[in-house]
Design a protein around this motif. Structure first.
Motif, PDB file in Angstrom:
ATOM      1  N   GLU A  53       0.861  -1.178   0.000  1.00 46.06           N
ATOM      2  CA  GLU A  53       0.000   0.000   0.000  1.00 46.06           C
ATOM      3  C   GLU A  53       0.899   1.230   0.000  1.00 46.06           C
ATOM      4  O   GLU A  53       1.903   1.276   0.709  1.00 46.06           O
ATOM      5  CB  GLU A  53      -0.900   0.014   1.237  1.00 46.06           C
ATOM      6  CG  GLU A  53      -1.827   1.208   1.260  1.00 46.06           C
ATOM      7  CD  GLU A  53      -2.751   1.241   2.456  1.00 46.06           C
ATOM      8  OE1 GLU A  53      -3.725   1.997   2.396  1.00 46.06           O
ATOM      9  OE2 GLU A  53      -2.502   0.533   3.439  1.00 46.06           O
ATOM     10  N   TRP A  55       1.170   5.365   0.484  1.00 43.36           N
ATOM     11  CA  TRP A  55       0.602   6.610   0.982  1.00 43.36           C
ATOM     12  C   TRP A  55       1.519   7.756   0.590  1.00 43.36           C
ATOM     13  O   TRP A  55       2.746   7.616   0.607  1.00 43.36           O
ATOM     14  CB  TRP A  55       0.499   6.604   2.509  1.00 43.36           C
ATOM     15  CG  TRP A  55      -0.471   5.635   3.094  1.00 43.36           C
ATOM     16  CD1 TRP A  55      -1.221   4.684   2.453  1.00 43.36           C
ATOM     17  CD2 TRP A  55      -0.787   5.512   4.481  1.00 43.36           C
ATOM     18  NE1 TRP A  55      -1.984   3.989   3.358  1.00 43.36           N
ATOM     19  CE2 TRP A  55      -1.731   4.478   4.611  1.00 43.36           C
ATOM     20  CE3 TRP A  55      -0.351   6.179   5.624  1.00 43.36           C
ATOM     21  CZ2 TRP A  55      -2.261   4.094   5.839  1.00 43.36           C
ATOM     22  CZ3 TRP A  55      -0.873   5.802   6.859  1.00 43.36           C
ATOM     23  CH2 TRP A  55      -1.826   4.774   6.950  1.00 43.36           C
ATOM     24  N   ASP A  80      -2.324   5.217  -2.888  1.00 42.86           N
ATOM     25  CA  ASP A  80      -3.603   4.643  -2.471  1.00 42.86           C
ATOM     26  C   ASP A  80      -4.334   5.566  -1.497  1.00 42.86           C
ATOM     27  O   ASP A  80      -5.560   5.554  -1.424  1.00 42.86           O
ATOM     28  CB  ASP A  80      -3.373   3.297  -1.775  1.00 42.86           C
ATOM     29  CG  ASP A  80      -2.771   2.261  -2.706  1.00 42.86           C
ATOM     30  OD1 ASP A  80      -3.390   1.957  -3.744  1.00 42.86           O
ATOM     31  OD2 ASP A  80      -1.677   1.754  -2.392  1.00 42.86           O
ATOM     32  N   ARG A  81      -3.561   6.303  -0.719  1.00 45.80           N
ATOM     33  CA  ARG A  81      -4.128   7.244   0.266  1.00 45.80           C
ATOM     34  C   ARG A  81      -3.262   8.504   0.286  1.00 45.80           C
ATOM     35  O   ARG A  81      -2.042   8.424   0.221  1.00 45.80           O
ATOM     36  CB  ARG A  81      -4.161   6.644   1.666  1.00 45.80           C
ATOM     37  CG  ARG A  81      -5.069   5.435   1.806  1.00 45.80           C
ATOM     38  CD  ARG A  81      -5.064   4.930   3.254  1.00 45.80           C
ATOM     39  NE  ARG A  81      -5.695   3.646   3.372  1.00 45.80           N
ATOM     40  CZ  ARG A  81      -6.986   3.448   3.630  1.00 45.80           C
ATOM     41  NH1 ARG A  81      -7.783   4.482   3.813  1.00 45.80           N
ATOM     42  NH2 ARG A  81      -7.478   2.231   3.733  1.00 45.80           N
ATOM     43  N   TYR A  82      -3.925   9.668   0.432  1.00 47.83           N
ATOM     44  CA  TYR A  82      -3.231  10.955   0.449  1.00 47.83           C
ATOM     45  C   TYR A  82      -3.530  11.691   1.755  1.00 47.83           C
ATOM     46  O   TYR A  82      -4.691  11.808   2.152  1.00 47.83           O
ATOM     47  CB  TYR A  82      -3.687  11.812  -0.739  1.00 47.83           C
ATOM     48  CG  TYR A  82      -2.988  13.136  -0.790  1.00 47.83           C
ATOM     49  CD1 TYR A  82      -1.752  13.259  -1.396  1.00 47.83           C
ATOM     50  CD2 TYR A  82      -3.548  14.261  -0.199  1.00 47.83           C
ATOM     51  CE1 TYR A  82      -1.092  14.468  -1.423  1.00 47.83           C
ATOM     52  CE2 TYR A  82      -2.903  15.480  -0.218  1.00 47.83           C
ATOM     53  CZ  TYR A  82      -1.669  15.573  -0.832  1.00 47.83           C
ATOM     54  OH  TYR A  82      -1.020  16.772  -0.840  1.00 47.83           O
ATOM     55  N   SER A  99      -9.251  14.392   2.131  1.00 50.15           N
ATOM     56  CA  SER A  99      -7.894  13.857   2.285  1.00 50.15           C
ATOM     57  C   SER A  99      -7.658  13.521   3.748  1.00 50.15           C
ATOM     58  O   SER A  99      -8.409  13.949   4.626  1.00 50.15           O
ATOM     59  CB  SER A  99      -6.866  14.868   1.780  1.00 50.15           C
ATOM     60  OG  SER A  99      -7.062  16.120   2.404  1.00 50.15           O
ATOM     61  N   GLY A 100      -6.601  12.760   3.999  1.00 52.88           N
ATOM     62  CA  GLY A 100      -6.261  12.404   5.372  1.00 52.88           C
ATOM     63  C   GLY A 100      -5.593  13.564   6.092  1.00 52.88           C
ATOM     64  O   GLY A 100      -5.076  14.488   5.464  1.00 52.88           O
ATOM     65  N   ALA A 115      -7.263   8.861   5.405  1.00 56.70           N
ATOM     66  CA  ALA A 115      -7.567   9.212   4.017  1.00 56.70           C
ATOM     67  C   ALA A 115      -8.391   8.111   3.374  1.00 56.70           C
ATOM     68  O   ALA A 115      -8.187   6.935   3.671  1.00 56.70           O
ATOM     69  CB  ALA A 115      -6.270   9.404   3.243  1.00 56.70           C
ATOM     70  N   PRO A 116      -9.311   8.483   2.498  1.00 56.06           N
ATOM     71  CA  PRO A 116     -10.041   7.445   1.768  1.00 56.06           C
ATOM     72  C   PRO A 116      -9.079   6.686   0.851  1.00 56.06           C
ATOM     73  O   PRO A 116      -8.086   7.237   0.385  1.00 56.06           O
ATOM     74  CB  PRO A 116     -11.073   8.229   0.960  1.00 56.06           C
ATOM     75  CG  PRO A 116     -10.582   9.622   0.917  1.00 56.06           C
ATOM     76  CD  PRO A 116      -9.719   9.826   2.125  1.00 56.06           C
ATOM     77  N   GLU A 117      -9.413   5.434   0.614  1.00 57.25           N
ATOM     78  CA  GLU A 117      -8.551   4.603  -0.216  1.00 57.25           C
ATOM     79  C   GLU A 117      -9.025   4.624  -1.672  1.00 57.25           C
ATOM     80  O   GLU A 117     -10.201   4.428  -1.959  1.00 57.25           O
ATOM     81  CB  GLU A 117      -8.556   3.166   0.293  1.00 57.25           C
ATOM     82  CG  GLU A 117      -7.631   2.250  -0.474  1.00 57.25           C
ATOM     83  CD  GLU A 117      -7.610   0.853   0.084  1.00 57.25           C
ATOM     84  OE1 GLU A 117      -6.506   0.358   0.364  1.00 57.25           O
ATOM     85  OE2 GLU A 117      -8.699   0.259   0.231  1.00 57.25           O
ATOM     86  N   THR A 118      -8.085   4.875  -2.559  1.00 55.08           N
ATOM     87  CA  THR A 118      -8.291   4.762  -3.998  1.00 55.08           C
ATOM     88  C   THR A 118      -7.141   3.908  -4.507  1.00 55.08           C
ATOM     89  O   THR A 118      -6.021   4.395  -4.636  1.00 55.08           O
ATOM     90  CB  THR A 118      -8.283   6.141  -4.688  1.00 55.08           C
ATOM     91  OG1 THR A 118      -9.236   6.982  -4.048  1.00 55.08           O
ATOM     92  CG2 THR A 118      -8.607   6.021  -6.154  1.00 55.08           C
TER      93      THR A 118
END
Length: 151
Positions: A53, A55, A80-82, A99-100, A115-118
């Motif tokens: 993963e 980030w 995957d997460r910002y 964002s996170g 952060a939401p996962e994409t």
């Protein structure tokens, strides 16, 4: 720089990055700083988890630092997460809520908003893991042999 010269003091964003990297290590993630995913972009911190993963964390030391950053949307396609990492005095209402959010200092950090996962596409993930590995290896070699030149 001569070996007996003192090294320059870290900038505020670098101190935030250090605290973020320490915290993420406790979460089982490894990090590199100032990685270039593509020409014209340089992320402050990229973290790699045990399942690959990825980030991206941008460290902002002031309101002016945040307001002058118009490129942050371009980082989303490389992770995957910002996250944003700021200190406890930063006006967090300026930060995009999608964002996170990490509150940090030079010694540690805390994730206040995940952060939401994409998920990255597999081919993009492979490229980023390879860039991460190369960047980390070059940094280590530079520490062990400061006079070496990369090719």
């Amino acid at each position: 720089m001569p070996e007996d010269s003192p090294s320059p003091s870290p900038r505020p964003g670098q101190l935030l990055a250090r605290g973020v990297c320490r915290h993420l290590l406790h979460l089982g993630m490894v990090t590199v700083e100032e990685l270039v995913p593509r020409s014209g972009l340089r992320v402050d911190v990229m973290a790699l988890g045990r399942s690959n993963e990825i980030w991206v964390i941008e460290c902002k030391s002031s309101r002016a630092d945040f307001m002058s950053d118009g490129k942050w949307h371009n980082y989303l396609e490389w992770c995957d997460r910002y996250f944003w990492a700021v200190d406890s005095e930063f006006p967090t209402d300026l930060l995009p809520p999608e964002s996170g959010l990490i509150i940090a200092d030079a010694y540690d950090a805390e994730i206040l908003r995940m952060a939401p996962e994409t998920k990255l596409a597999p081919a993009r993930r492979k490229v980023m893991v390879q860039k991460f590995a190369r960047h980390a290896a070059l940094r280590l070699q530079g520490l062990r042999d400061p006079g070496a030149t990369s090719f």
